[in-house]
Write a protein that holds these residues in place. Sequence first.
Motif, PDB file in Angstrom:
ATOM      1  N   LYS A  56       0.861  -1.199   0.000  1.00 54.97           N
ATOM      2  CA  LYS A  56       0.000   0.000   0.000  1.00 54.97           C
ATOM      3  C   LYS A  56       0.889   1.237   0.000  1.00 54.97           C
ATOM      4  CE  LYS A  56      -4.136   1.924   1.535  1.00 54.97           C
ATOM      5  NZ  LYS A  56      -4.405   2.883   0.469  1.00 54.97           N
ATOM      6  N   TRP A  57       0.871   1.983  -1.090  1.00 55.43           N
ATOM      7  CA  TRP A  57       1.737   3.165  -1.199  1.00 55.43           C
ATOM      8  C   TRP A  57       0.923   4.405  -1.529  1.00 55.43           C
ATOM      9  CZ3 TRP A  57       6.719   3.094   0.198  1.00 55.43           C
ATOM     10  CH2 TRP A  57       7.333   1.828   0.298  1.00 55.43           C
ATOM     11  N   SER A  58       1.339   5.541  -0.991  1.00 57.43           N
ATOM     12  CA  SER A  58       0.769   6.819  -1.430  1.00 57.43           C
ATOM     13  C   SER A  58       1.501   7.203  -2.711  1.00 57.43           C
ATOM     14  CB  SER A  58       1.046   7.882  -0.371  1.00 57.43           C
ATOM     15  OG  SER A  58       2.458   8.037  -0.238  1.00 57.43           O
ATOM     16  N   ARG A  59       0.984   8.199  -3.410  1.00 58.44           N
ATOM     17  CA  ARG A  59       1.650   8.675  -4.636  1.00 58.44           C
ATOM     18  C   ARG A  59       3.058   9.140  -4.306  1.00 58.44           C
ATOM     19  NH1 ARG A  59      -3.077  11.097  -5.537  1.00 58.44           N
ATOM     20  NH2 ARG A  59      -4.352  10.399  -7.280  1.00 58.44           N
ATOM     21  N   VAL A  60       3.144  10.005  -3.278  1.00 55.33           N
ATOM     22  CA  VAL A  60       4.459  10.589  -2.942  1.00 55.33           C
ATOM     23  C   VAL A  60       5.391   9.502  -2.401  1.00 55.33           C
ATOM     24  CG1 VAL A  60       5.608  12.165  -1.329  1.00 55.33           C
ATOM     25  CG2 VAL A  60       3.571  12.912  -2.580  1.00 55.33           C
ATOM     26  N   GLY A  61       4.834   8.602  -1.612  1.00 63.13           N
ATOM     27  CA  GLY A  61       5.663   7.525  -1.054  1.00 63.13           C
ATOM     28  C   GLY A  61       6.238   6.657  -2.149  1.00 63.13           C
ATOM     29  N   ALA A  62       5.394   6.337  -3.131  1.00 63.60           N
ATOM     30  CA  ALA A  62       5.862   5.492  -4.244  1.00 63.60           C
ATOM     31  C   ALA A  62       6.947   6.227  -5.035  1.00 63.60           C
ATOM     32  CB  ALA A  62       4.678   5.147  -5.152  1.00 63.60           C
ATOM     33  N   ALA A  63       6.736   7.522  -5.262  1.00 62.84           N
ATOM     34  CA  ALA A  63       7.709   8.298  -6.056  1.00 62.84           C
ATOM     35  C   ALA A  63       9.050   8.396  -5.326  1.00 62.84           C
ATOM     36  CB  ALA A  63       7.155   9.706  -6.321  1.00 62.84           C
ATOM     37  N   ILE A  64       9.012   8.683  -4.030  1.00 69.59           N
ATOM     38  CA  ILE A  64      10.273   8.820  -3.274  1.00 69.59           C
ATOM     39  C   ILE A  64      10.965   7.475  -3.161  1.00 69.59           C
ATOM     40  CG2 ILE A  64      11.206   9.282  -0.945  1.00 69.59           C
ATOM     41  CD1 ILE A  64       9.188  11.581  -0.699  1.00 69.59           C
ATOM     42  N   SER A  65      10.145   6.438  -2.933  1.00 68.66           N
ATOM     43  CA  SER A  65      10.723   5.094  -2.787  1.00 68.66           C
ATOM     44  C   SER A  65      11.379   4.654  -4.105  1.00 68.66           C
ATOM     45  CB  SER A  65       9.581   4.156  -2.415  1.00 68.66           C
ATOM     46  OG  SER A  65      10.073   3.042  -1.812  1.00 68.66           O
ATOM     47  N   ALA A  66      10.717   4.950  -5.224  1.00 69.46           N
ATOM     48  CA  ALA A  66      11.269   4.562  -6.544  1.00 69.46           C
ATOM     49  C   ALA A  66      12.568   5.333  -6.808  1.00 69.46           C
ATOM     50  CB  ALA A  66      10.245   4.865  -7.629  1.00 69.46           C
ATOM     51  N   LYS A  67      12.536   6.614  -6.453  1.00 65.86           N
ATOM     52  CA  LYS A  67      13.720   7.468  -6.700  1.00 65.86           C
ATOM     53  C   LYS A  67      14.911   6.916  -5.905  1.00 65.86           C
ATOM     54  CE  LYS A  67      14.158  11.933  -5.497  1.00 65.86           C
ATOM     55  NZ  LYS A  67      13.621  13.307  -5.237  1.00 65.86           N
ATOM     56  N   LYS A  68      14.630   6.486  -4.676  1.00 68.82           N
ATOM     57  CA  LYS A  68      15.708   5.958  -3.818  1.00 68.82           C
ATOM     58  C   LYS A  68      16.215   4.632  -4.376  1.00 68.82           C
ATOM     59  CE  LYS A  68      15.096   8.249   0.529  1.00 68.82           C
ATOM     60  NZ  LYS A  68      14.418   8.244   1.818  1.00 68.82           N
ATOM     61  N   GLY A  69      15.228   3.880  -4.910  1.00 67.19           N
ATOM     62  CA  GLY A  69      15.589   2.546  -5.422  1.00 67.19           C
ATOM     63  C   GLY A  69      16.315   2.659  -6.748  1.00 67.19           C
TER      64      GLY A  69
END
Length: 245
Positions: A231-244
């Motif tokens: 379960k991800w928020s929009r911002v959470g998914a974006a930051i997590s992807a950027k980090k990954g």
Amino acid sequence: MADHNEIVKKHKKFNGVSYPVLVPNAAGLKNALATGVVEEIAVFGAASDAFSLKNVNSNVEDSLKKLLEVTKIALENNIRVRGYVSVVVGCHYQGEVKPEVVAKVAEKLLEAGCYEVSLGDTIGVGTVKTVSRMLDTVLKSVPADKLAVHFHDTYGQALANVLVSIEKGIRAADSSVAGLGGCPYAKGATGNLATEDLLYFLKGNGFETGVDLDKVVETAKWFNSAAGYDKWSRVGAAISAKKGA
Ligand SMILES: CC(C)(COP(=O)([O-])OP(=O)([O-])OC[C@H]1O[C@@H](n2cnc3c(N)ncnc32)[C@H](O)[C@@H]1OP(=O)([O-])[O-])[C@@H](O)C(=O)NCCC(=O)NCCSC(=O)C[C@@](C)(O)CC(=O)[O-]
């Protein structure tokens, strides 16, 4: 509600963090007092009889009577009380909700001693137009600094509704990590406005919250792995992807 004593007793507490428990009636307050560790309770009314009957098995009026009694006893035991009004814009069962009813429930909760009342668009149907209309009515009798807003993002309107609440002087907005949550009696409604989306929105518009967005994203990541969710928020998914990346 039946198992919340276990949760209250077992979970690890951090200083400076408030852990309010939902209390719909005297039985709930008795349980909360018996744990001896509850410092704050949340009493939750509604602005539609149909939802209130589904949610707490009492109509608005009867539920309010129980909540006023609960609030009085909680305050006598030095327990803080936050009030909630559910379905402040629309109700899954009755449709449109009258802003005057929202105002009346909010007034009664504040008169009883709630330190703040959170106005919940429980099924997330509110738009800038309908939320403005509701807030304009409530603000006629309730000061903005006693109000919070509680938006669900079912139709993607939550942040716009936060903006219009801010423009009307309200400075408290509820949210949940990764947008978790939602009410079992609000059919089809998604979880709350995600904390990550709210933080990004507030910071981007010049508001300081003192909350570390990256740490909230880390919390969402921890929760997903601990609970086996994705379960991800929009911002959470974006930051997590950027980090990954
Ligand atoms: C309120 C009741 C219990 C009334 O349910 P009821 O059946 O009318 O209650 P009752 O007094 O007839 O008691 C039935 C049984 O429930 C027990 N009971 C009675 N009260 C409690 C209590 N407080 N805590 C734990 N147990 C309780 C009671 O002891 C008894 O146990 P039994 O003798 O059968 O073993 C039921 O309708 C209920 O559990 N409702 C809560 C549903 C719920 O969790 N809704 C979501 C809350 S969050 C929300 O509403 C939205 C909000 C606020 O977050 C913001 C937004 O709008 O988005």
